[in-house]
Design an enzyme around this catalytic site. Structure first.
Site, PDB file in Angstrom:
ATOM      1  N   ASP A  32      72.053 -36.591  20.214  1.00 21.19           N
ATOM      2  CA  ASP A  32      73.032 -35.516  20.219  1.00 21.19           C
ATOM      3  C   ASP A  32      74.318 -36.043  20.834  1.00 21.19           C
ATOM      4  O   ASP A  32      74.289 -36.818  21.796  1.00 21.19           O
ATOM      5  CB  ASP A  32      72.530 -34.307  21.004  1.00 21.19           C
ATOM      6  CG  ASP A  32      73.459 -33.113  20.852  1.00 21.19           C
ATOM      7  OD1 ASP A  32      73.762 -32.748  19.692  1.00 21.19           O
ATOM      8  OD2 ASP A  32      73.894 -32.564  21.871  1.00 21.19           O
ATOM      9  N   THR A  33      75.435 -35.631  20.267  1.00 19.74           N
ATOM     10  CA  THR A  33      76.752 -36.034  20.754  1.00 19.74           C
ATOM     11  C   THR A  33      77.595 -34.791  20.971  1.00 19.74           C
ATOM     12  O   THR A  33      77.655 -33.932  20.088  1.00 19.74           O
ATOM     13  CB  THR A  33      77.455 -36.961  19.737  1.00 19.74           C
ATOM     14  OG1 THR A  33      76.640 -38.123  19.537  1.00 19.74           O
ATOM     15  CG2 THR A  33      78.827 -37.385  20.226  1.00 19.74           C
TER      16      THR A  33
END
Length: 193
Positions: free
Chosen positions: A71-72
């Site tokens: 996840d970013t």
């Protein structure tokens, strides 16, 4: 066998660069930050949720397997800028990031059918030049900001507005290659020659 818990073309391309054979999984994981989570805790939880959801979808499996989730998020202060809901939301995000330095936090979680689990994080700092409303509107009109954390793709047209990057370019794209390669190697997942 390695699986990537993502449909993101960017993550699929980036992981492919490491030369480790994998299969991408098509799954949906809710990404909602709780009131008590810090941005870092949130990113780590979502990456782990993706990896665990992918593993749950594969079980029971006779073959040992690993699932990688990532996840970013773009962070300014305590504000997490996820994917914009629409063009107006993208414009608002970019207006608040313009002329400032923000963080991009990427978490990568690896879980195995053997019970092993590890989460790593990479934080990069990105500075945008000052952008007027016309420049922001022109960028949003390209459609590139949609589906991207913080409403921009550093590997795309937004790169011309980045005045400084301190950290991992691939991490800002969605998967920090050097750190991900080390994570995979620690668990016996290597590139094939």
């Amino acid at each position: 066998m390695l699986y990537l818990a993502s449909r993101s073309p960017r993550r699929i391309d980036l992981l492919g660069r490491l030369g480790v054979p994998f299969t991408a999984l098509d799954l949906e994981v809710e990404e909602v930050r709780t009131a008590t989570e810090t941005p870092l805790e949130y990113v780590c939880r979502v990456a782990a949720d993706k990896a665990r959801a992918g593993l749950a979808g594969l079980m029971p499996s006779a073959q040992p397997c690993w699932v990688l989730g990532s996840d970013t998020e773009v962070v300014l202060g305590d504000q997490v800028y996820g994917k914009p809901a629409d063009a107006a939301d993208a414009q608002a995000m970019l207006a608040s990031l313009a002329g400032r330095t923000h963080q991009v936090i990427t978490a990568v979680a690896l879980v195995g059918s053997n019970g092993a689990a590890e989460v790593i994080t990479v934080t990069s700092e990105v500075s945008f030049e000052a952008m007027d409303a016309a420049a922001i509107a022109a960028y949003v009109a390209t459609g590139e900001p949609m589906g991207k954390a913080g409403a921009y793709a550093i590997q795309g047209q937004a790169e011309r507005h980045v005045s400084r990057l301190c950290g991992s370019f691939s991490g800002v794209m969605g998967l920090p290659l050097q750190q991900t390669a080390q994570l995979l190697q620690r668990h016996g997942l290597q590139a094939v020659s």
